[in-house]
Motif scaffolding. Structure first.
Motif, short mmCIF file in Angstrom:
data_model
loop_
_atom_site.label_atom_id
_atom_site.label_comp_id
_atom_site.label_asym_id
_atom_site.label_seq_id
_atom_site.Cartn_x
_atom_site.Cartn_y
_atom_site.Cartn_z
N VAL A 1 0.86 -1.18 0.00
CA VAL A 1 0.00 0.00 0.00
C VAL A 1 0.90 1.23 0.00
O VAL A 1 1.49 1.59 1.02
CB VAL A 1 -0.94 0.01 1.21
CG1 VAL A 1 -1.88 1.22 1.14
CG2 VAL A 1 -1.75 -1.29 1.27
N VAL B 1 -7.00 1.33 4.94
CA VAL B 1 -6.92 0.22 3.98
C VAL B 1 -6.04 -0.89 4.53
O VAL B 1 -6.38 -2.08 4.47
CB VAL B 1 -6.39 0.72 2.62
CG1 VAL B 1 -6.04 -0.47 1.71
CG2 VAL B 1 -7.42 1.61 1.94
N ASP C 1 -7.89 -2.69 7.27
CA ASP C 1 -8.97 -3.55 6.75
C ASP C 1 -8.41 -4.81 6.09
O ASP C 1 -8.96 -5.91 6.25
CB ASP C 1 -9.82 -2.78 5.74
CG ASP C 1 -10.68 -1.70 6.40
OD1 ASP C 1 -10.84 -1.73 7.63
OD2 ASP C 1 -11.18 -0.82 5.67
N LEU C 2 -7.33 -4.66 5.34
CA LEU C 2 -6.73 -5.83 4.67
C LEU C 2 -6.14 -6.79 5.68
O LEU C 2 -6.29 -8.01 5.55
CB LEU C 2 -5.67 -5.36 3.68
CG LEU C 2 -6.19 -4.72 2.40
CD1 LEU C 2 -5.05 -4.05 1.64
CD2 LEU C 2 -6.88 -5.75 1.51
N HIS D 1 -4.99 -10.70 5.04
CA HIS D 1 -3.93 -10.45 4.06
C HIS D 1 -2.71 -9.86 4.76
O HIS D 1 -2.78 -9.42 5.91
CB HIS D 1 -4.43 -9.51 2.98
CG HIS D 1 -5.64 -10.02 2.26
ND1 HIS D 1 -5.58 -11.06 1.36
CD2 HIS D 1 -6.96 -9.67 2.35
CE1 HIS D 1 -6.79 -11.32 0.90
NE2 HIS D 1 -7.64 -10.49 1.49
N ALA E 1 -0.78 -6.77 4.46
CA ALA E 1 -0.75 -5.43 3.88
C ALA E 1 0.41 -4.65 4.48
O ALA E 1 0.51 -4.52 5.70
CB ALA E 1 -2.06 -4.71 4.15
N ALA F 1 -12.09 3.44 2.28
CA ALA F 1 -11.03 2.49 2.58
C ALA F 1 -11.52 1.05 2.49
O ALA F 1 -10.82 0.18 1.95
CB ALA F 1 -10.48 2.77 3.98
N ALA G 1 -9.97 -1.67 -0.11
CA ALA G 1 -9.43 -2.94 0.39
C ALA G 1 -10.11 -4.13 -0.28
O ALA G 1 -9.46 -5.11 -0.67
CB ALA G 1 -9.60 -3.01 1.91
N GLU G 2 -11.42 -4.05 -0.43
CA GLU G 2 -12.17 -5.13 -1.08
C GLU G 2 -11.71 -5.31 -2.53
O GLU G 2 -11.49 -6.43 -3.00
CB GLU G 2 -13.66 -4.83 -1.04
CG GLU G 2 -14.53 -5.84 -1.76
CD GLU G 2 -15.96 -5.38 -1.89
OE1 GLU G 2 -16.59 -5.71 -2.93
OE2 GLU G 2 -16.47 -4.68 -0.99
#
Length: 246
Positions: free
Chosen positions: A5, A16, A19-20, A25, A27, A165, A169-170
């Motif tokens: 990111v 973001v 959230d990831l 994940h 991130a 965000a 992220a999605e």
């Protein structure tokens, strides 16, 4: 999934990353503070090594005629680094209606950013969001004095940064769109009305004067900054957001 990111320590980027990570994940936030410079290219190759996805949330330090140079150089460097690292998905955050306001230097610059991404070799997704709710007080300050805020009737449909965000992220965790997803809040307002709602929620007694020549958004014609049919509508209403933040 390993997701780099770029601009991952800012308002949108930090959320973001959060959230990831919450979705399982890996991130990794990158910015000037972590040694990554999108203008000189310093640190980019290392930042993208092993990444499946790169999300670019960097922004020009100015909104004037220097902004196209920032986006051209930063995108050229990022696309080159992404290709070298064999990144499979490149995500950029942009603005609803950005290509409809050529009178604004910054909007032309963001359109250039999109065009460079589209023309590049990396599969991509573009998320276009409307104006962030968090930025509305700053918009009011541009044309304010001690007694009055002057605002045009430009229609805006503000969206909460947290909703932006979550959508970025999605999209980053999904299959490249090869196109654009538009995102907006649920309610549209003329900017002069939005200004009055904001002032009253903050306990500010200044008046709002409708002035279609005032501020940056005076250059916008019609409702081009509101989304087209088929856009994603985020859940957070501006009045609810104000009640929590005012």
């Amino acid at each position: 999934m390993h997701i780099a990111v770029i601009g991952g320590t800012g308002l949108i980027g930090s959320q973001v990353v959060r959230d990831l990570d919450a979705a399982g994940h890996r991130a990794v936030p990158h910015s000037l503070s972590t040694g990554v410079d999108v203008i000189t290219g310093e640190g980019l190759d290392a930042a993208l090594t092993g990444a499946d996805v790169v999300v670019n949330l960097t922004n020009s330090p100015t909104f004037d005629d220097a902004s196209p140079g920032f986006f051209r150089t930063s995108m050229d460097n990022l696309v080159t680094a992404a290709r070298k690292a064999d990144v499979g998905h490149f995500v950029v955050l942009s603005i609803v209606g950005v290509d409809k306001v050529p009178e604004l230097d910054y909007y032309r610059a963001k359109t250039l950013q999109e065009d460079i991404l589209k023309a590049g070799p990396v599969p991509y997704s573009i998320v276009r969001a409307t104006q962030f709710m968090e930025f509305i007080p700053a918009v009011l300050s541009w044309t304010a004095d001690d007694d009055t805020v002057r605002l045009p009737r430009t229609r805006l449909q503000p969206v909460a940064a947290a909703d932006v965000a979550a959508t970025v992220a999605e999209v980053a965790a999904g299959t490249p769109l090869g196109g654009t997803l538009e995102l907006a809040g649920p309610d549209a307002y003329p900017l002069d009305e939005l200004g009055l709602i904001t002032l009253r929620a903050e306990g500010d007694s200044r008046s709002v004067t409708t002035d279609d020549t005032a501020g940056m958004f005076a250059a916008v014609n019609g409702d081009v900054l509101t989304p087209k049919s088929g856009a994603r509508i985020a859940p957070t209403r501006y009045t609810d957001w104000l009640a929590r933040h005012a």
